[in-house]
Write a protein that holds these residues in place. Structure first.
Motif, PDB file in Angstrom:
ATOM      1  N   THR A 172       0.813  -1.216   0.000  1.00 40.62           N
ATOM      2  CA  THR A 172       0.000   0.000   0.000  1.00 40.62           C
ATOM      3  C   THR A 172       0.847   1.266   0.000  1.00 40.62           C
ATOM      4  N   VAL A 173       2.175   1.116  -0.101  1.00 36.90           N
ATOM      5  CA  VAL A 173       3.049   2.293  -0.188  1.00 36.90           C
ATOM      6  C   VAL A 173       3.159   2.658  -1.667  1.00 36.90           C
ATOM      7  N   ALA A 174       2.405   3.643  -2.073  1.00 36.48           N
ATOM      8  CA  ALA A 174       2.239   3.941  -3.501  1.00 36.48           C
ATOM      9  C   ALA A 174       3.512   4.442  -4.164  1.00 36.48           C
ATOM     10  N   THR A 175       4.462   4.975  -3.388  1.00 34.53           N
ATOM     11  CA  THR A 175       5.666   5.570  -3.978  1.00 34.53           C
ATOM     12  C   THR A 175       6.799   4.565  -4.174  1.00 34.53           C
ATOM     13  N   LEU A 176       6.653   3.340  -3.662  1.00 35.47           N
ATOM     14  CA  LEU A 176       7.744   2.371  -3.719  1.00 35.47           C
ATOM     15  C   LEU A 176       8.107   1.995  -5.156  1.00 35.47           C
ATOM     16  N   GLU A 177       9.415   2.084  -5.440  1.00 34.25           N
ATOM     17  CA  GLU A 177       9.916   1.708  -6.753  1.00 34.25           C
ATOM     18  C   GLU A 177      10.724   0.410  -6.708  1.00 34.25           C
ATOM     19  N   THR A 178      11.399   0.171  -5.576  1.00 32.29           N
ATOM     20  CA  THR A 178      12.281  -0.987  -5.462  1.00 32.29           C
ATOM     21  C   THR A 178      12.066  -1.693  -4.128  1.00 32.29           C
ATOM     22  N   ILE A 179      11.821  -2.993  -4.175  1.00 30.48           N
ATOM     23  CA  ILE A 179      11.708  -3.828  -2.984  1.00 30.48           C
ATOM     24  C   ILE A 179      12.696  -4.969  -3.121  1.00 30.48           C
ATOM     25  N   ASP A 180      13.608  -5.072  -2.162  1.00 34.70           N
ATOM     26  CA  ASP A 180      14.609  -6.147  -2.193  1.00 34.70           C
ATOM     27  C   ASP A 180      14.344  -7.098  -1.031  1.00 34.70           C
ATOM     28  N   LEU A 181      13.921  -8.323  -1.365  1.00 36.31           N
ATOM     29  CA  LEU A 181      13.646  -9.363  -0.372  1.00 36.31           C
ATOM     30  C   LEU A 181      14.491 -10.606  -0.628  1.00 36.31           C
ATOM     31  N   GLU A 182      15.627 -10.418  -1.239  1.00 38.36           N
ATOM     32  CA  GLU A 182      16.498 -11.541  -1.548  1.00 38.36           C
ATOM     33  C   GLU A 182      16.915 -12.278  -0.271  1.00 38.36           C
ATOM     34  N   GLU A 183      16.985 -13.577  -0.391  1.00 44.46           N
ATOM     35  CA  GLU A 183      17.474 -14.451   0.680  1.00 44.46           C
ATOM     36  C   GLU A 183      16.610 -14.362   1.942  1.00 44.46           C
ATOM     37  N   ASN A 184      15.307 -14.581   1.769  1.00 42.55           N
ATOM     38  CA  ASN A 184      14.382 -14.756   2.876  1.00 42.55           C
ATOM     39  C   ASN A 184      13.765 -16.143   2.757  1.00 42.55           C
ATOM     40  N   GLU A 185      12.564 -16.326   3.253  1.00 42.68           N
ATOM     41  CA  GLU A 185      11.927 -17.643   3.213  1.00 42.68           C
ATOM     42  C   GLU A 185      10.513 -17.531   2.638  1.00 42.68           C
ATOM     43  N   ILE A 186      10.349 -16.681   1.623  1.00 45.63           N
ATOM     44  CA  ILE A 186       9.037 -16.358   1.071  1.00 45.63           C
ATOM     45  C   ILE A 186       8.672 -17.343  -0.045  1.00 45.63           C
ATOM     46  N   ALA A 187       7.482 -17.915   0.074  1.00 46.08           N
ATOM     47  CA  ALA A 187       7.021 -18.867  -0.938  1.00 46.08           C
ATOM     48  C   ALA A 187       5.924 -18.279  -1.826  1.00 46.08           C
ATOM     49  N   GLU A 188       5.129 -17.344  -1.278  1.00 48.61           N
ATOM     50  CA  GLU A 188       4.018 -16.768  -2.027  1.00 48.61           C
ATOM     51  C   GLU A 188       4.060 -15.254  -1.938  1.00 48.61           C
ATOM     52  N   VAL A 189       3.488 -14.614  -2.944  1.00 50.67           N
ATOM     53  CA  VAL A 189       3.410 -13.148  -2.953  1.00 50.67           C
ATOM     54  C   VAL A 189       1.982 -12.728  -3.314  1.00 50.67           C
ATOM     55  N   PRO A 190       1.508 -11.589  -2.807  1.00 54.42           N
ATOM     56  CA  PRO A 190       0.158 -11.111  -3.139  1.00 54.42           C
ATOM     57  C   PRO A 190       0.137 -10.468  -4.529  1.00 54.42           C
ATOM     58  N   VAL A 191      -0.057 -11.291  -5.531  1.00 50.55           N
ATOM     59  CA  VAL A 191       0.105 -10.862  -6.921  1.00 50.55           C
ATOM     60  C   VAL A 191      -0.788  -9.675  -7.265  1.00 50.55           C
ATOM     61  N   GLU A 192      -2.059  -9.748  -6.939  1.00 51.17           N
ATOM     62  CA  GLU A 192      -2.985  -8.687  -7.329  1.00 51.17           C
ATOM     63  C   GLU A 192      -2.611  -7.357  -6.693  1.00 51.17           C
ATOM     64  N   LYS A 193      -2.205  -7.398  -5.422  1.00 54.28           N
ATOM     65  CA  LYS A 193      -1.822  -6.153  -4.750  1.00 54.28           C
ATOM     66  C   LYS A 193      -0.566  -5.555  -5.373  1.00 54.28           C
ATOM     67  N   LEU A 194       0.408  -6.413  -5.687  1.00 47.81           N
ATOM     68  CA  LEU A 194       1.639  -5.916  -6.286  1.00 47.81           C
ATOM     69  C   LEU A 194       1.394  -5.356  -7.687  1.00 47.81           C
ATOM     70  N   ALA A 195       0.512  -5.988  -8.425  1.00 43.92           N
ATOM     71  CA  ALA A 195       0.222  -5.526  -9.780  1.00 43.92           C
ATOM     72  C   ALA A 195      -0.408  -4.141  -9.791  1.00 43.92           C
ATOM     73  N   SER A 196      -1.025  -3.751  -8.690  1.00 42.50           N
ATOM     74  CA  SER A 196      -1.663  -2.443  -8.623  1.00 42.50           C
ATOM     75  C   SER A 196      -0.715  -1.341  -8.141  1.00 42.50           C
ATOM     76  N   MET A 197       0.532  -1.688  -7.842  1.00 41.20           N
ATOM     77  CA  MET A 197       1.505  -0.681  -7.395  1.00 41.20           C
ATOM     78  C   MET A 197       2.088   0.027  -8.612  1.00 41.20           C
ATOM     79  N   ALA A 198       1.579   1.200  -8.878  1.00 42.77           N
ATOM     80  CA  ALA A 198       1.918   1.906 -10.116  1.00 42.77           C
ATOM     81  C   ALA A 198       3.383   2.310 -10.200  1.00 42.77           C
ATOM     82  N   SER A 199       4.028   2.554  -9.074  1.00 44.26           N
ATOM     83  CA  SER A 199       5.412   3.037  -9.096  1.00 44.26           C
ATOM     84  C   SER A 199       6.440   1.920  -9.050  1.00 44.26           C
TER      85      SER A 199
END
Length: 237
Positions: A172-199
């Motif tokens: 929900t942070v509309a200004t975010l351009e770059t998210i780095d989550l390398e080397e965590n333990e994430i298996a799933e991502v909220p695709v629809e929410k991410l697709a709506s992030m315009a920036s």
């Protein structure tokens, strides 16, 4: 007649002001923050070569390093605070008071390679003008909901932490351009929410156990670059 206790007088200008970081007091003089001389309990003296003395010295050096960096930021009114590699287990509360006059001007903070297990809502609301936040190399597994109030945040580095789920407040942070989550333990991502992030321009999920459905998220299905580790080949029978 017993003498009436007098209230303590305020220290004159230029005297030392205590700041507590890691529960260790620092003193501030005209030239910056420094450690006070050690005082041993009555009847005891610390062994200069003992493990306790060495540990105290290391802690003192870490505290002094944090204090110097905070002091540099405050005195020079810079827009960044670099507390990477400072052995922090929490963000020292004494810093809030020490930096209260400049928090609105802080745009970049690095807390990389410490030992943080959580990020408090107070940190987020205090440094509300952040553009870049580097939290790589800690033990974080969640973010406070108040992250959504960072209306100017453009880049966040959460690589090498303990996230098992994508930190959804970021979506929900509309200004975010770059998210780095390398080397965590994430298996799933909220695709629809991410697709709506315009920036959003780049999401790094390398070295995460993402499922095959995540690997299908390529442009133009999502409006950003998804960075993933190469898929491991299926071993032959």
């Amino acid at each position: 007649m017993p003498a009436t206790a007098q209230p303590p007088s305020l220290p004159p200008s230029g005297t030392l002001i205590p700041l507590v970081i890691f529960s260790i007091p620092l003193l501030r003089g005209r030239s910056g923050w420094f450690l006070p001389p050690a005082v041993d309990p009555p009847g005891r003296s610390a062994s200069p070569a003992g493990p306790g003395a060495r540990m105290q010295k290391k802690m003192g050096e870490a505290v002094a390093r944090v204090a110097r960096k905070v002091n540099d930021t405050v005195e020079n009114k810079t827009d960044s605070l670099d507390l990477a590699n400072c052995k922090l287990m929490t963000f020292p509360v004494g810093i809030y008071k020490a930096m209260r006059s400049v928090t609105e001007g802080i745009h970049r903070i690095s807390l990389a390679n410490n030992e943080l297990k959580s990020l408090t809502s107070r940190f987020v609301t205090t440094f509300s003008q952040l553009r870049e936040l580097n939290l790589a190399g800690n033990y974080l597994h969640r973010l406070p909901e108040e992250v959504t109030s960072l209306l100017h945040l453009r880049a966040i580095n959460l690589s090498r932490n303990r996230f098992r789920r994508f930190p959804e407040p970021l979506a929900t942070v509309a200004t975010l351009e770059t998210i780095d989550l390398e080397e965590n333990e994430i298996a799933e991502v909220p695709v629809e929410k991410l697709a709506s992030m315009a920036s959003l321009r780049s999401l790094n999920l390398r070295a995460n156990p993402v499922g095959p459905e995540v690997r299908l998220l390529v442009r133009p299905l999502v409006p950003f670059d998804l960075l993933l580790s190469p898929e491991e080949p299926v071993p032959k029978a």
